[in-house]
Each structure stands twice: as structure tokens, then as C-alpha cells.
Design a protein around this motif. Sequence first.
Motif, PDB file in Angstrom:
ATOM      1  N   PRO A   1       0.689  -1.263  -0.043  1.00 50.80           N
ATOM      2  CA  PRO A   1       0.171  -0.022   0.035  1.00 50.80           C
ATOM      3  C   PRO A   1       1.003   1.265  -0.017  1.00 50.80           C
ATOM      4  CG  PRO A   1      -0.749  -1.663   1.462  1.00 50.80           C
ATOM      5  CD  PRO A   1       0.407  -2.089   1.143  1.00 50.80           C
ATOM      6  N   ASP A   2       2.077   1.293   0.627  1.00 53.32           N
ATOM      7  CA  ASP A   2       2.997   2.303   0.778  1.00 53.32           C
ATOM      8  C   ASP A   2       3.653   2.529  -0.522  1.00 53.32           C
ATOM      9  OD1 ASP A   2       4.684   0.542   1.166  1.00 53.32           O
ATOM     10  OD2 ASP A   2       5.250   1.268   3.323  1.00 53.32           O
ATOM     11  N   GLY A   3       3.878   1.602  -1.464  1.00 53.00           N
ATOM     12  CA  GLY A   3       4.453   1.606  -2.661  1.00 53.00           C
ATOM     13  C   GLY A   3       6.073   1.348  -2.479  1.00 53.00           C
ATOM     14  N   ARG A   4       6.360   0.705  -1.112  1.00 53.59           N
ATOM     15  CA  ARG A   4       7.890   0.671  -0.891  1.00 53.59           C
ATOM     16  C   ARG A   4       8.281  -0.476  -1.588  1.00 53.59           C
ATOM     17  NH1 ARG A   4      11.768   1.353   4.448  1.00 53.59           N
ATOM     18  NH2 ARG A   4      13.445  -0.110   3.701  1.00 53.59           N
ATOM     19  N   HIS A   5       7.398  -1.511  -1.406  1.00 49.69           N
ATOM     20  CA  HIS A   5       7.784  -3.214  -1.499  1.00 49.69           C
ATOM     21  C   HIS A   5       6.900  -3.560  -2.790  1.00 49.69           C
ATOM     22  CE1 HIS A   5       9.550  -2.290   2.538  1.00 49.69           C
ATOM     23  NE2 HIS A   5      10.485  -3.246   1.994  1.00 49.69           N
ATOM     24  N   ALA A   6       7.466  -4.751  -3.242  1.00 50.08           N
ATOM     25  CA  ALA A   6       6.629  -5.629  -4.226  1.00 50.08           C
ATOM     26  C   ALA A   6       7.115  -7.117  -4.181  1.00 50.08           C
ATOM     27  CB  ALA A   6       6.581  -5.055  -5.680  1.00 50.08           C
ATOM     28  N   PHE A   7       5.969  -7.803  -4.121  1.00 51.14           N
ATOM     29  CA  PHE A   7       6.245  -9.073  -4.073  1.00 51.14           C
ATOM     30  C   PHE A   7       5.952  -9.806  -5.272  1.00 51.14           C
ATOM     31  CE2 PHE A   7       2.098  -9.563  -1.943  1.00 51.14           C
ATOM     32  CZ  PHE A   7       1.467 -10.523  -2.787  1.00 51.14           C
ATOM     33  N   PHE A   8       6.984 -10.937  -5.675  1.00 50.43           N
ATOM     34  CA  PHE A   8       6.477 -11.674  -6.793  1.00 50.43           C
ATOM     35  C   PHE A   8       6.571 -13.435  -6.433  1.00 50.43           C
ATOM     36  CE2 PHE A   8       8.719  -7.729  -7.550  1.00 50.43           C
ATOM     37  CZ  PHE A   8       8.427  -7.468  -8.766  1.00 50.43           C
ATOM     38  N   VAL A   9       5.674 -13.903  -6.733  1.00 51.39           N
ATOM     39  CA  VAL A   9       5.528 -15.145  -6.430  1.00 51.39           C
ATOM     40  C   VAL A   9       6.301 -16.495  -7.248  1.00 51.39           C
ATOM     41  CG1 VAL A   9       3.531 -17.064  -6.666  1.00 51.39           C
ATOM     42  CG2 VAL A   9       3.045 -14.689  -6.377  1.00 51.39           C
ATOM     43  N   GLN A  10       6.905 -17.122  -6.508  1.00 50.55           N
ATOM     44  CA  GLN A  10       7.768 -18.168  -6.946  1.00 50.55           C
ATOM     45  C   GLN A  10       7.079 -19.566  -6.582  1.00 50.55           C
ATOM     46  OE1 GLN A  10      11.471 -17.227  -8.844  1.00 50.55           O
ATOM     47  NE2 GLN A  10       9.337 -16.463  -9.236  1.00 50.55           N
ATOM     48  N   ARG A  11       7.924 -20.771  -6.685  1.00 50.85           N
ATOM     49  CA  ARG A  11       7.222 -22.107  -6.518  1.00 50.85           C
ATOM     50  C   ARG A  11       6.836 -21.999  -5.136  1.00 50.85           C
ATOM     51  NH1 ARG A  11      12.206 -23.463  -8.507  1.00 50.85           N
ATOM     52  NH2 ARG A  11      12.780 -24.470  -6.502  1.00 50.85           N
ATOM     53  N   ASN A  12       7.578 -21.853  -4.188  1.00 48.49           N
ATOM     54  CA  ASN A  12       7.413 -21.935  -2.849  1.00 48.49           C
ATOM     55  C   ASN A  12       7.922 -20.993  -2.074  1.00 48.49           C
ATOM     56  OD1 ASN A  12       9.782 -23.089  -3.088  1.00 48.49           O
ATOM     57  ND2 ASN A  12       9.560 -24.910  -2.080  1.00 48.49           N
ATOM     58  N   TRP A  13       8.087 -19.776  -2.401  1.00 49.23           N
ATOM     59  CA  TRP A  13       8.778 -18.456  -1.825  1.00 49.23           C
ATOM     60  C   TRP A  13       8.230 -17.172  -2.516  1.00 49.23           C
ATOM     61  CZ3 TRP A  13      11.974 -21.267  -4.699  1.00 49.23           C
ATOM     62  CH2 TRP A  13      12.730 -20.582  -5.771  1.00 49.23           C
ATOM     63  N   LEU A  14       8.226 -15.961  -1.827  1.00 57.94           N
ATOM     64  CA  LEU A  14       8.099 -14.946  -2.575  1.00 57.94           C
ATOM     65  C   LEU A  14       9.598 -13.962  -2.711  1.00 57.94           C
ATOM     66  CD1 LEU A  14       4.947 -13.449  -0.808  1.00 57.94           C
ATOM     67  CD2 LEU A  14       4.925 -14.553  -2.634  1.00 57.94           C
ATOM     68  N   GLU A  15       9.607 -13.595  -3.757  1.00 64.45           N
ATOM     69  CA  GLU A  15      10.720 -12.591  -4.177  1.00 64.45           C
ATOM     70  C   GLU A  15      10.186 -11.184  -3.640  1.00 64.45           C
ATOM     71  OE1 GLU A  15      13.983 -12.891  -4.458  1.00 64.45           O
ATOM     72  OE2 GLU A  15      14.167 -14.917  -5.227  1.00 64.45           O
ATOM     73  N   VAL A  16      10.941 -10.447  -2.678  1.00 68.05           N
ATOM     74  CA  VAL A  16      10.341  -9.332  -2.365  1.00 68.05           C
ATOM     75  C   VAL A  16      11.212  -8.155  -2.849  1.00 68.05           C
ATOM     76  CG1 VAL A  16       9.555  -7.751  -0.342  1.00 68.05           C
ATOM     77  CG2 VAL A  16       9.054 -10.227  -0.399  1.00 68.05           C
ATOM     78  N   TYR A  17      10.791  -7.066  -3.257  1.00 65.08           N
ATOM     79  CA  TYR A  17      11.758  -6.190  -4.037  1.00 65.08           C
ATOM     80  C   TYR A  17      11.610  -4.823  -2.828  1.00 65.08           C
ATOM     81  CZ  TYR A  17      14.502  -2.939  -6.925  1.00 65.08           C
ATOM     82  OH  TYR A  17      15.393  -1.902  -7.381  1.00 65.08           O
ATOM     83  N   ASP A  18      12.618  -4.004  -2.727  1.00 67.78           N
ATOM     84  CA  ASP A  18      12.482  -2.853  -1.683  1.00 67.78           C
ATOM     85  C   ASP A  18      12.907  -1.748  -2.594  1.00 67.78           C
ATOM     86  OD1 ASP A  18      12.984  -0.761  -0.006  1.00 67.78           O
ATOM     87  OD2 ASP A  18      13.353  -1.923   1.627  1.00 67.78           O
ATOM     88  N   PHE A  19      11.904  -0.752  -3.077  1.00 71.54           N
ATOM     89  CA  PHE A  19      12.235   0.008  -3.859  1.00 71.54           C
ATOM     90  C   PHE A  19      13.282   1.224  -3.184  1.00 71.54           C
ATOM     91  CE2 PHE A  19       8.347  -1.518  -5.842  1.00 71.54           C
ATOM     92  CZ  PHE A  19       8.856  -1.522  -7.146  1.00 71.54           C
ATOM     93  N   GLU A  20      13.066   1.200  -1.883  1.00 69.55           N
ATOM     94  CA  GLU A  20      13.924   2.462  -1.176  1.00 69.55           C
ATOM     95  C   GLU A  20      15.242   2.097  -1.441  1.00 69.55           C
ATOM     96  OE1 GLU A  20      14.145   3.644   3.382  1.00 69.55           O
ATOM     97  OE2 GLU A  20      12.073   4.254   2.270  1.00 69.55           O
ATOM     98  N   THR A  21      15.805   0.795  -1.174  1.00 64.70           N
ATOM     99  CA  THR A  21      17.105   0.472  -1.067  1.00 64.70           C
ATOM    100  C   THR A  21      17.596  -0.389  -2.392  1.00 64.70           C
ATOM    101  OG1 THR A  21      16.366  -1.829  -0.079  1.00 64.70           O
ATOM    102  CG2 THR A  21      16.881   0.082   1.217  1.00 64.70           C
ATOM    103  N   ALA A  22      16.517  -0.711  -3.226  1.00 62.97           N
ATOM    104  CA  ALA A  22      16.926  -1.636  -4.473  1.00 62.97           C
ATOM    105  C   ALA A  22      17.476  -2.814  -3.977  1.00 62.97           C
ATOM    106  CB  ALA A  22      18.002  -0.861  -5.410  1.00 62.97           C
ATOM    107  N   GLY A  23      16.937  -3.368  -2.981  1.00 62.30           N
ATOM    108  CA  GLY A  23      17.468  -4.867  -2.339  1.00 62.30           C
ATOM    109  C   GLY A  23      16.169  -5.729  -2.550  1.00 62.30           C
ATOM    110  N   TRP A  24      16.879  -7.052  -2.696  1.00 60.42           N
ATOM    111  CA  TRP A  24      15.688  -8.317  -2.587  1.00 60.42           C
ATOM    112  C   TRP A  24      15.897  -9.062  -1.375  1.00 60.42           C
ATOM    113  CZ3 TRP A  24      12.464  -9.196  -6.776  1.00 60.42           C
ATOM    114  CH2 TRP A  24      12.945  -8.746  -8.056  1.00 60.42           C
ATOM    115  N   SER A  25      14.838  -9.631  -1.113  1.00 60.63           N
ATOM    116  CA  SER A  25      14.744 -10.367   0.055  1.00 60.63           C
ATOM    117  C   SER A  25      13.569 -11.472  -0.215  1.00 60.63           C
ATOM    118  CB  SER A  25      14.311  -9.790   1.517  1.00 60.63           C
ATOM    119  OG  SER A  25      12.725  -9.172   1.136  1.00 60.63           O
ATOM    120  N   ARG A  26      13.659 -12.735   0.484  1.00 59.46           N
ATOM    121  CA  ARG A  26      12.829 -13.777   0.388  1.00 59.46           C
ATOM    122  C   ARG A  26      11.831 -14.052   1.660  1.00 59.46           C
ATOM    123  NH1 ARG A  26      15.906 -18.351  -3.510  1.00 59.46           N
ATOM    124  NH2 ARG A  26      16.317 -17.008  -5.246  1.00 59.46           N
ATOM    125  N   VAL A  27      10.414 -14.566   1.075  1.00 59.15           N
ATOM    126  CA  VAL A  27       9.590 -14.860   2.339  1.00 59.15           C
ATOM    127  C   VAL A  27       9.113 -16.076   1.762  1.00 59.15           C
ATOM    128  CG1 VAL A  27       7.318 -14.377   3.123  1.00 59.15           C
ATOM    129  CG2 VAL A  27       8.966 -12.677   2.698  1.00 59.15           C
TER     130      VAL A  27
END
Length: 711
Positions: A184-210
Amino acid sequence: MTDQRLRELLEERVADLTPIDLVDGAWERAAVVRRRRHAVAGAAVAVVVVVGTTTVVVSGRGDEAPPPPTTSSTESPAPGPKAERGGPYGGAEVWWAPATDQETDLPRLTGSGLPERIDLSETEGEVPTGVRAVGLFQLWGDEPGDVVVVGADGASYSLDVSRLEPVTDGGGFRPPVTQESLSPDGRHAFFVQRNWLEVYDFETAGWSRVPASEGLGATAKWTSDGRTIRILSASLPDGTEVEWMLYDPVGNAIRSTSRPDSYGGPQEVDDFHGPIKRDTEGGARGLFLAGPVPDPDGGKGYTLDAVGAGGRTTPEAILAMPLEMVDGRWKQCCPVVGWLDPETVLFESRHEDARILAWRVGRPDVYRVSDIRGWTPGKESYVASFADPSLPPATEPVDLPTAERGPAYGGASIWWAPPAGEETSLPWLGDSPLPQTIDLSEGLPPVPTGRRAVGVFQIRSRGVVLTHDGTTYSFAIDHLDPVADEEGNAIGSLGDVSPDGRHVFFVQRSSLEVYDFLQGTWSTIETPDWLAEGAAWFDDRRIWVPEALGATDGTAYSVDGDSEAAPYPRDGDIWGAPGAQAVLPAIDNGDASPYAEMVAQDYVVSEPMTGPDGTSTGGAHVLLVGQPDSDWAAGLAYPFVDGDRGLGSVAVLDWVTPTQVLYWSASASTGRRILAWDPGTRWLARVSELTGLTDRDPLASSFADLTPPGD
């Protein structure tokens, strides 16, 4: 691999380069003895789409509500087509939307944060670090297409998602972007993978996984504050959702919740689609009305798409769409974008000339917000997700250094690190297991007995221990004999810290000297009469010593005095690029399931490599990260710079998370520090600054296991 051998390797190709002994390459070799850990990649599963719903609590709506931004009175002052009132349906008042061929005549609504034109084909390049997103799109044809970010500045940007894996849903590909992807705040976006999410942080240009077990990433949605992601974790055989797990954007599990969510049509036979959007007074969602729905002419419509708004679990007002066969809108045409204010809801009108429209709920006013262009109807479609339009996102980019992408080399995607002078402007790594400052100065207090080590450092004949509370202590090692490699070069005797941080060993000519931090005692392990270069921890209690430098056969010595012959499960070289030679063995990212296994390794490259600006460099150090049994590989390149960087100034240390690699970076101009890189992206972060050293102090170091286990 000694410093001398590396120099010989590069001598012919980079003869005009003057390597610097900034941190004494032979000593730096001792800094990066690696422990080999096995990772189990998550098994591929088909994504199962499970529909989630959300509870909305609203109050009643008054007759004199304030108008949206483009209006100036309460009685539909704007010219253009209007919604027409029909009869009630299931207790909700019904309005009929203008037809698609009337949308170009609708009055413009400004102040939504969305541009008048969203172009999916012409972008301004890669999204700048720090620009918040108001919209996220993925083109979709036979296969997933480009991902386009609409920034709060109104421009369209591309987002590199080459790290994403293809995902199928029973045979066909499905887009990793969902209608819930953007926070909702436009900072992050997640992308669906097989059994995890890739999450992008627009503020830092970094990726993480859930993590998201059994393909349940398709159920993921953001909470309204944008701080946590909800993923379905349990449901009943009839599909009733009974438990959700909450995660923060970097993958930490927070808690579970069993609160059910629901928002559907006025009648039980109605269906719904798209995300639920809420504000303090109402909810809204795309609906599929079974009918009969009274129209303005006294007729009745069946199986209609609609937008429902207001009410706790069912809408108070409905904007119905003319029949698809007449009007051209697609099935599930009108997912809700969000509330602009308590009386105005934004929604998509999906057809060949797709747009975002706004409706003043319970009124005839419909507005045109954005035209969505740059895609080819009939050949491709798109998936869209939006930030909360009632929240004004930050528009100013954060000016942070990033790696720059250059031409591919040896089959790997190559990113070039920023100059050493920009490293002190990198953002700090959040939730780091290491302190931001590591004090290695003389005169530190002795290390107390019973403290496990996070890291051990050797500076000439003195030692420093870093403990879990971020404090450094002195560590007496002056009783150890100085050692040299097979070429006669003086090297540090520091071997390796055990994965659990309890022990550390030092290499001597015919023994290993082992210190137990919990007991505060030294012990000796007798080894063959040669310097046990390449020794490493086999597990928390055994040290493996090769038969010869580079050998895979050797002996595992227990700290309790036992020994047995054992091969060491160490990966070989993972990169066969021209002129590339591995400096040290590889290290993987631990028991990383459900994450993809990745292996990091240091290489020196003697062949010329081309940088982002098209110029050629004669030699570079590359931190190479690859996936075993996969074509995917990415490298972070550091050119050898005369007078500032040279051999031994960069070295992989460990994985700080299963998706972020830790490494040394040293230069004559800015000193020494530990950095983190998210492989295959521009994202870099500072982890620790080293203080208390001179430019000429040789340094060796080793760390306990920093990689958290995967789920």
C-alpha cells in the motif's frame, strides 16, 4: 593459492598494472577459509490459487459527501457521460457504468497520484533507487513479459526480474506479479515463485525472500499498513481459510492469525475477483453478479461484472458494467485499485483500450484517471497492482551508490561495483549479525571465558575476538610460531572459527592449535609435518586437513583427539569463463530450502572485461554467485586499480542470509569494511567499518556461521 601465484597468473595480461599489497594478499587468504554447507533446494510444485477475502468495517454514508478533487459542488458538475441509476439488487443500490466507447469523453480526475498515461512499452530505464511505486505491471502473452514500475513521479520504469524463476499452474506459465503484489505504501513489491516470494524494496533496491509452502504464495497479500505480508497457512477441506501467517518484508515470521476475511456480492450466488481495498469508512471489490440486476430501462441483466463499495461484508452500492458481449470489457474486468478519499473509489476498466476510472460511490459521477497503453491487445495482456492512492508516496529518489550492470562475461550477468570512494555512502544493512563498527585497535580488554566468537581477527602477532553483543576483546596469540606458505611468504596463522563459534584453530608447521572459548583453554592436534593450508571445519567438532594443497582427500581431526580419513564435500569451480581462475573454494548459502541453492566463489580474471561505460579493463576480481545445475550466474566485478585496489583487496566471507553474500572490500583511499551484495542486482549495503588499523596492517579473519537456516 598464494599472492605470488596470483601475480604470476595475471603477469602476462596485466603487466602494466601495479598491484598493491594493501592488506597483504597472503594474509587475506587466511581471512576467507570457508566452511562447506549443503543446501537443499525447494522442490518445484504447481502454484495453487486460493482465493482470499478481507473484512471491511464501514459507517453509513451521508447525502452531502465532499466531491473528489476535480469537482466543485455536490451535484455532478463535470460534463460528460454519467452512470445511470438502476433498480436495487440484494439490498444494494445499483448504478450502471458508461459504456467503453464513452470512456474517452469522461472528465479527467487529477490528484490521484497516477499519471494520465501509463506506457508499458516506453520506459525511462531502470527504476531509480528510492522512487516509490504507485503501480506495478507485468505484460503477459504466451510467457511472462517485462515488469514495468509506475513511479510516484509519473514516469514508467523497467525492473530487472531476471532472478525470478518460471512458475507454472498445471502446465501453463503464470505471471509472478499478482494484483496484490505492490504494498500500500509503494515501498515493496512481491513476486510469486514456486514456494517462496521474492520481495523487492524500492527504497534500497534490495531483494529478500519470504517462504510460502506448497505454492501458497498465490494467496499472499499485504496488510493495510504495508508492513507485513499475509500468506495462507491452513484451510479446511471445503476451502474455508482458517489460518494466515504474517511475515515482514525480509522474511521473518511474526505471528499467525485465524481471523477470517470476507467481502462478496449481495447474494450468495454472486462471486468476486481481485483485491479488497479498504479505507476508514468502507471496502470495495470487483464482483461478478449472478442477477437478475435491474437496468435503467426496466430490463434485467445477468452474469455481470461490477464494482461493489461500502458495507461490512457486502456492498451498499454497486457500479454494474454493461454486458461483455455488447460492451467489450473482459471477464473480471474491473478489479479495484483503491480509495482516493472516503467517497471516491478507483478501479480498472479492462478491455482493448484499458483505463483506470474513478467512481464517486452512490453518485452518477465517473471519471477518467489513466489510459494504459504500450501493449498489444489480442496478443498480450497485463497484470496490474497498485499502491494505496490515498497515501501520498515519497517522490524524491534517494541518491545511493549502486552496482552498475555491464555486458555479460563467460555466461554470467556482470555487475560492476561503485568506486571505493562511494562505499561510505552505501546504506547500512538492516538486521545485521555484525555491528556497524568493529574496533581492532590495541589495548582492548582480554576476552572473557564463556563467550562464543562471532569473528576472530589476526593483526600480525595479536588477536581480536568479536562476540555476539558486538564487543571486541583482545586475544593472546603471541605464543604461536610465525608461519610461511610454500613459497616462503609470511602468512597469518589464523585458520577458522567453528560454525557454532565455540572454537578457533591456528595453523602451525606440524600441528593445529585450538582454542575453546567456553572453557578458555588451548589444545593441540598433531598433523603431518607440513603447513596444513586449506584446513577447515568439517562440522562443529572436527577439523578437516587435506593431504596436500588443493586435495579433496584428507583427515578429519576431532577436538577430542579422534581422527578418521574423510573426503571434504567441497564444490569445485563453478565458473569456466575465459581467463577466470578460482582463488578459494566455494561456499554455499546453507540449508536454504525453500530458497534456491546458491554458491559464492572468488575469481581473478586475466582477460579484458568490458565495464558499463564500454571501456575495457585488463584485470578484475569477481565475486561469482551461481546456482548448481543451472545456467544462472551473476558476478560483482572489482577492477584492479593502481594505487587503490589490488590483489587481496576483495574476498567473499560468508552468506549473511540465504540471498545476501558478505565480503571484504579494502582500498588505500577509504580503508577496510565489510559489505553485502544481493546477487544479480544493483543492491549493495554496508555491514561493518573496521577501525583501529593502519593501511599497512596485515589482516586475517574468520567468522562463525552467519547464515540463518531456511524453513
